[in-house]
Design an enzyme around this catalytic site. Structure first.
Site, mmCIF file in Angstrom:
data_model
loop_
_atom_site.group_PDB
_atom_site.id
_atom_site.type_symbol
_atom_site.label_atom_id
_atom_site.label_comp_id
_atom_site.label_asym_id
_atom_site.label_seq_id
_atom_site.Cartn_x
_atom_site.Cartn_y
_atom_site.Cartn_z
ATOM 1 N N TYR A 138 43.314 31.474 36.740
ATOM 2 C CA TYR A 138 43.653 32.637 35.913
ATOM 3 C C TYR A 138 42.386 33.440 35.675
ATOM 4 C CZ TYR A 138 45.183 35.365 31.839
ATOM 5 O OH TYR A 138 45.497 36.383 30.961
ATOM 6 N N ASP A 233 34.217 32.908 38.002
ATOM 7 C CA ASP A 233 34.777 33.255 36.698
ATOM 8 C C ASP A 233 34.514 32.074 35.771
ATOM 9 O OD1 ASP A 233 36.198 33.853 34.465
ATOM 10 O OD2 ASP A 233 38.117 34.216 35.475
ATOM 11 N N LYS A 261 34.995 34.088 25.912
ATOM 12 C CA LYS A 261 35.201 32.947 24.998
ATOM 13 C C LYS A 261 33.929 32.580 24.222
ATOM 14 C CE LYS A 261 39.449 31.800 27.213
ATOM 15 N NZ LYS A 261 39.912 31.814 28.562
HETATM 16 C C1 LIG Z 1 40.548 33.162 29.198
HETATM 17 C C2 LIG Z 1 40.177 33.464 30.584
HETATM 18 C C3 LIG Z 1 40.134 34.793 31.066
HETATM 19 C C4 LIG Z 1 40.620 35.965 30.264
HETATM 20 O O1 LIG Z 1 39.875 36.187 29.120
HETATM 21 P P1 LIG Z 1 40.542 37.075 27.932
HETATM 22 O O2 LIG Z 1 39.427 37.205 26.941
HETATM 23 O O3 LIG Z 1 41.703 36.280 27.439
HETATM 24 O O4 LIG Z 1 40.951 38.365 28.515
HETATM 25 C C5 LIG Z 1 39.661 35.012 32.336
HETATM 26 N N1 LIG Z 1 39.247 33.991 33.113
HETATM 27 C C6 LIG Z 1 39.286 32.709 32.703
HETATM 28 C C7 LIG Z 1 38.786 31.629 33.601
HETATM 29 C C8 LIG Z 1 39.765 32.402 31.432
HETATM 30 O O5 LIG Z 1 39.831 31.127 31.050
#
Ligand SMILES: *Cc1c(COP(=O)(O)O)cnc(C)c1O
Length: 424
Positions: A138, A233, A261
């Protein structure tokens, strides 16, 4: 009327992000009122041990006082300027110190913005269109990335969302995680058309899955040979599995990294960054446009900075890992006693567990074939025991430095009770 019913009358689906609803486990979501350390208090007055930590940011636990105190003081200077402030440079320096591959950094507000912008930059820099991602990873909810996605998209059965133009979907190639040959084949077929590979180096949005040895290395090699940009990511894994993120664990430098995060310490902040020559393609230096009214918000930057500084404590990640180890090995032992097919993964302050008869989980197919119903029963059993786990079989779990042996032992006591109920 329940709080959730009230919410549903005015908020779409009653929640402001689908992962919060209990769509993956059934029932109504719990409303939170406050949190301190490893514990949360619910609106109906229950105290629970929290293993979600706002989905990752709260590596120091809820209401960590150095962050709270710093913010309290800072808000008196004003909340937002939309102009440069020193604290942005300070946080960017700290990020680069922890993750040296991020030679230049750009602050944004959410992980979605970070990944969306990194993709645009990779396409602009390479002048190519095709991106490669992996099934069940994701990367936020921007159009190019919401194809065979994980997390809430997977939990709610819409990994490829309606509303994404076919023309755009055509430019996104999705491959199975941990399948090196498929990556090699894709590059052989399309090498001079691939703008980038974007991936979670350790997945956390189809539960926690480790890359098999050689997988990341092969991707790095193919990207370098073809001139495609490798984007890690690390919105979830950054500052979570290790101070330097997953890239420090596997000793692989991506061209670009996305963070979120933990970098905001509980406030909305995220970032992307990497090789200086690529980052200089961003406006105002270069032609690729990206912007944000609240980007680098000083209060969010301060929460992030105080958080990152706290991670420099000696043995911080070793201690976190040991706590995950205590929890996971404890759960494994109990599962064995109760004849339940539990599989676990953990590193630093991140863990994942799955009920799967067919052994360790390596990819999206494995996790979707695992025993989701058993997970749902376990989740609700634990919730009744005041243990708050992520309400989906596809999510990772998080431990904070505020979790002590006391909380972990309480969790194992609850696990034992719930496992014996599940067995019968
Ligand atoms: C949470 C997450 C996102 C998205 O971040 P948001 O602040 O919710 O938009 C993207 N990549 C990864 C790996 C994530 O865990």
């Amino acid at each position: 009327m329940s709080l959730f019913e009230e919410a549903k009358k005015v908020i779409a689906g009653g929640v402001n992000s689908p992962a919060r609803s209990f769509g993956g486990v059934g029932g109504d979501p719990v409303f939170f009122k406050s949190g301190k350390g490893a514990w949360i208090k619910t609106e109906d007055g229950r105290d629970m041990i929290d293993y979600v930590g706002s989905w990752g940011p709260l590596i120091l636990g809820h209401s960590y006082s150095p962050v709270i105190e710093a913010i309290k003081e800072k808000i008196n200077d004003g909340l937002s300027f939309g102009a440069p402030t020193i604290i942005e440079t300070e946080l960017a320096n700290k990020v680069r110190e922890f993750i040296p591959s991020m030679e230049r950094v750009r602050m944004v507000s959410t992980g979605t913005e970070a990944t969306m912008s990194a993709i645009r930059l990779a396409r602009g820099y390479t002048k190519r269109d095709i991106i490669i991602k992996f099934e069940g990873c994701y990367h936020g909810h921007s159009d190019s990335l919401l194809i065979k996605a994980g997390s809430g998209a997977l939990t709610h059965g819409v990994p490829s969302s309606p509303g994404i133009p076919k023309s755009l979907a055509k430019e996104t190639i999705t491959l199975p995680f941990n399948d090196t040959q498929r990556v090699r084949d894709a590059f052989t077929l399309m090498k001079d058309k691939i703008a980038c590979v974007i991936m979670e180096p350790i997945t956390g949005n189809m539960n926690m899955i480790m890359p098999i040895p050689g997988f990341l290395e092969a991707i790095k090699e193919e990207c370098t040979a073809s001139g495609a940009i490798l984007i890690f990511d690390e919105v979830m894994t950054g500052f979570r599995v290790a101070k330097g993120g997953a890239q420090s664990v596997f000793n692989i430098s991506p061209d670009l990294t996305t963070l979120g995060k933990i970098i905001g310490g509980g406030l909305p902040a995220a970032a992307f960054g990497g090789r200086q020559d690529i980052m200089s393609y961003l406006a105002p230096e270069g032609p690729v446009y990206q912007a944000g009214t609240l980007s680098g918000n000083p209060i969010a930057m301060l929460a992030g900075l105080v958080t990152l500084e706290s991670l420099e404590e000696k043995d911080f990640y070793k201690n976190l890992h040991n706590k995950c180890d205590l929890l996971m090995t404890g759960m494994l032992k109990l599962a064995k006693n109760h004849d339940l097919p539990l599989e676990v993964n953990y590193l630093g302050g991140m863990f994942g567990f799955t009920f799967n008869k067919n052994g360790p989980i390596k990819n999206y197919e494995d996790i979707t074939n695992s025993d989701i119903n058993l997970f749902k029963d376990f989740f609700h059993g634990m919730l009744a025991e005041n243990i708050y786990l992520a309400p989906s079989a596809f999510e990772a779990g998080f431990i904070s430095s505020a979790h002590t042996n006391k909380e972990i032992n309480l969790t194992l006591d609850a696990t034992k009770k719930v496992f014996s109920l599940l067995q019968h």
